[in-house]
Design an enzyme around this catalytic site. Structure first.
Site, PDB file in Angstrom:
ATOM      1  N   GLY A 261       0.776  -1.237   0.000  1.00 12.64           N
ATOM      2  CA  GLY A 261       0.000   0.000   0.000  1.00 12.64           C
ATOM      3  C   GLY A 261       0.804   1.282   0.000  1.00 12.64           C
ATOM      4  O   GLY A 261       0.231   2.377  -0.067  1.00 12.64           O
ATOM      5  N   GLU A 295       4.136  -6.828   1.470  1.00 14.93           N
ATOM      6  CA  GLU A 295       3.708  -7.106   0.087  1.00 14.93           C
ATOM      7  C   GLU A 295       3.590  -5.828  -0.733  1.00 14.93           C
ATOM      8  O   GLU A 295       2.510  -5.472  -1.190  1.00 14.93           O
ATOM      9  CB  GLU A 295       2.320  -7.774   0.110  1.00 14.93           C
ATOM     10  N   ARG A 298       3.034  -1.142  -5.872  1.00  9.58           N
ATOM     11  CA  ARG A 298       3.165   0.167  -6.514  1.00  9.58           C
ATOM     12  C   ARG A 298       4.491   0.868  -6.184  1.00  9.58           C
ATOM     13  O   ARG A 298       5.114   1.455  -7.052  1.00  9.58           O
ATOM     14  CB  ARG A 298       2.009   1.066  -6.067  1.00  9.58           C
ATOM     15  N   CYS A 365     -14.263   5.077 -28.017  1.00  6.74           N
ATOM     16  CA  CYS A 365     -15.605   5.664 -28.025  1.00  6.74           C
ATOM     17  C   CYS A 365     -16.235   5.616 -26.641  1.00  6.74           C
ATOM     18  O   CYS A 365     -17.218   4.909 -26.411  1.00  6.74           O
ATOM     19  CB  CYS A 365     -16.470   4.933 -29.035  1.00  6.74           C
TER      20      CYS A 365
HETATM   21  N1  LLP Z   1      -1.340  -7.086  -0.846  1.00  7.84           N
HETATM   22  C1  LLP Z   1      -2.648  -7.210  -1.092  1.00  7.84           C
HETATM   23  C2  LLP Z   1      -3.417  -8.221  -0.367  1.00  7.84           C
HETATM   24  C3  LLP Z   1      -3.283  -6.343  -2.014  1.00  7.84           C
HETATM   25  O1  LLP Z   1      -4.584  -6.451  -2.233  1.00  7.84           O
HETATM   26  C4  LLP Z   1      -2.522  -5.360  -2.690  1.00  7.84           C
HETATM   27  C5  LLP Z   1      -3.153  -4.447  -3.663  1.00  7.84           C
HETATM   28  C6  LLP Z   1      -1.135  -5.293  -2.425  1.00  7.84           C
HETATM   29  C7  LLP Z   1      -0.583  -6.165  -1.474  1.00  7.84           C
HETATM   30  C8  LLP Z   1      -0.238  -4.302  -3.101  1.00  7.84           C
HETATM   31  O2  LLP Z   1      -0.596  -2.995  -2.844  1.00  7.84           O
HETATM   32  P1  LLP Z   1       0.357  -1.783  -3.307  1.00  7.84           P
HETATM   33  O3  LLP Z   1       1.623  -1.874  -2.525  1.00  7.84           O
HETATM   34  O4  LLP Z   1       0.613  -1.957  -4.755  1.00  7.84           O
HETATM   35  O5  LLP Z   1      -0.445  -0.583  -3.009  1.00  7.84           O
HETATM   36  N2  LLP Z   1      -5.517  -0.785  -9.188  1.00  7.84           N
HETATM   37  C9  LLP Z   1      -5.370   0.152  -8.099  1.00  7.84           C
HETATM   38  C10 LLP Z   1      -4.644  -0.471  -6.928  1.00  7.84           C
HETATM   39  C11 LLP Z   1      -5.288  -1.740  -6.416  1.00  7.84           C
HETATM   40  C12 LLP Z   1      -4.522  -2.391  -5.292  1.00  7.84           C
HETATM   41  C13 LLP Z   1      -5.081  -3.718  -4.936  1.00  7.84           C
HETATM   42  N3  LLP Z   1      -4.397  -4.448  -3.914  1.00  7.84           N
HETATM   43  C14 LLP Z   1      -4.678   1.404  -8.622  1.00  7.84           C
HETATM   44  O6  LLP Z   1      -4.378   1.482  -9.815  1.00  7.84           O
HETATM   45  O7  LLP Z   1      -4.478   2.359  -7.864  1.00  7.84           O
END
Ligand code: LLP
Length: 439
Positions: A261, A295, A298, A365
């Protein structure tokens, strides 16, 4: 609930560039990623194309790892495959020592295909099918993060049938507001994710009595694009409290998976600092004696990638439009979350000329096919190239072939050179596997 639309003035082109050391503007070659001219890549592979910087990803991985090392907190990093699941990128993080966090059997097999050992993979997600669980368990998956009571029973049954013991962690929903966009927050009681804190102790006890599972600990993930350590602090404090309560009840708690996150800067907001994050994690988990896992997705890949596109044409219709050869089917984030992505011209001459507001759109479109509204950009003629910034996470992975648009090429920049890592899809491949009855 905060959203991703910004009310303050946009950073100008110079500020966008200055905030991104991975990008440089060269007087002759134009915009470069890690020193490699984007024009050279577009000349060779065309547009639209995804371009990723290997050095940026390695540097960000190192920054995160080193932030925890500086706090003396051993941290096991599992790269969230969903952010960018390219085999070349999974391979890169494997080389850095990362495991993987997956949410489907497809992601699991991708990660193993990239050489990440099954025991270094964590399987998350609210709905894993029996067939998926069976494949993962038969391959020796390291950990399954469980999101419901029913899932615990399913996993135990599948594991017992296979004659293995599944290592599981219970994903606790801390009911904390991550302060991010409503569509990417996951840690509120109203969200579909995780198990309510009050249900964890009984489920932990139930799991301990089942033959096919061994409960290793607690998992948590409260949302994505989080820019402050405070929601994490609250959530992790609740997790730590749970660990103590479970131990007091006689349970074994060995791991705490703190999810991902970590937010990045898209507009002019500072991204979450790895050192502030690591310091907070140390404070909240001090003396807990658990193996810590995380985990991130991004944070590792977002700033490392761009979507390289060309202007198809200009259109003046009351306002100024720039129509690109890239569209919402490639980069969905603006349409889906009102996300703001920086846009830079690739040519140095354009970069230095006067700007005026333009709506930057794709050819699809749909009225939502807009990358930017009223964005200050120079006059860009047909054929001019632009870079859509910070597209390395949740870009290509979320794309579709809507409007029968083939998937772009992807290129990895590394050590002054570049290599194709996905071929541009051929148009006939769009109907591969289709069957016309009677034909
Ligand atoms: N772990 C779990 C259980 C998750 O559901 C996620 C992301 C992550 C780790 C990784 O999160 P990060 O570090 O990448 O924030 N499509 C959206 C983001 C969806 C994230 C879903 N879960 C966007 O483009 O902002």
């Amino acid at each position: 609930m905060a959203d991703m639309a910004f009310t303050g003035p946009d950073p100008d082109l110079q500020d966008l560039l200055a905030a991104r050391p991975q990008l440089q503007m060269h007087a002759q070659d134009g915009l470069c990623l890690e020193g490699v001219p984007l024009n050279a890549i577009a000349d060779k592979h065309g547009t639209p194309a995804w371009v990723y910087g290997a050095g940026t990803m390695r540097a960000r991985y190192a920054a995160l790892r080193d932030a925890f090392a500086a706090e003396n907190v051993p941290m096991h990093i599992h790269y969230a495959v969903k952010a960018n699941d390219h085999l070349a990128i999974l391979n890169l993080f494997r080389e850095q020592g990362a495991g993987a966090d997956v949410v489907s059997i497809g992601e699991f097999l991708r990660a193993t295909k990239a050489g990440i050992a099954a025991q270094h993979i964590v399987y998350s997600g609210v709905g894993k099918s029996e067939a998926e669980l069976e494949t993962a368990l038969a391959a020796g998956i390291g950990q399954i993060n469980v999101e419901s009571a029913e899932e615990v029973e399913m996993i135990s049954a599948v594991a017992a049938r296979l004659g293995v013991v599944a290592h599981i962690a219970l994903r606790m929903n801390p009911d904390v507001d991550a302060g991010t966009h409503a569509k990417i927050t996951t840690g509120l009681a109203e969200n579909k994710f995780g198990i309510a804190a009050e249900d964890i102790p009984a489920l932990y006890a139930r799991a301990a009595s089942l033959p096919g599972v061994r409960v290793a600990g607690i998992a948590m993930h409260i949302g994505s694009q989080i820019l402050s350590t405070e929601p994490y602090r609250l959530a992790y404090a609740k997790a730590a409290e749970m660990v103590r309560a479970l131990r007091a009840a006689g349970h074994n708690v060995e791991v705490m998976d703190i999810g991902g996150g970590l937010g990045i800067g898209y507009h002019d907001e500072p991204g979450l600092s790895p050192s502030a994050f690591a310091a907070m994690v140390r404070q909240v988990t001090q003396g807990l004696g658990v193996k810590l896992m995380m985990e991130p997705g991004r944070y590792l890949t977002g700033p490392a990638g761009i979507l390289l596109a060309s202007v198809i044409l200009r259109k003046q219709a009351g306002k100024r439009f720039l129509v690109l050869d890239a569209a919402m089917n490639e980069l969905m984030r603006p349409a889906m979350y009102e996300a703001w992505h920086g846009i830079l011209p690739v040519d140095a001459s354009a970069f230095h000329t006067a700007t005026s507001p333009a709506d930057v759109v794709g050819p699809i479109c749909e009225s939502a096919d807009i990358f930017a509204k009223d964005r200050a950009l120079p006059d860009l003629r047909p054929g001019a190239r632009v870079a859509l910034l910070d597209a390395g996470a949740y870009g290509a992975v979320m794309s579709s072939a809507y409007n029968a648009r083939p998937r772009p090429a992807a290129v990895l920049v590394d050590q002054g050179g570049f290599e194709l890592i996905t071929k541009r899809q051929e148009i006939p491949a769009l109907w591969d596997g289709e069957i016309v009855p009677g034909a």
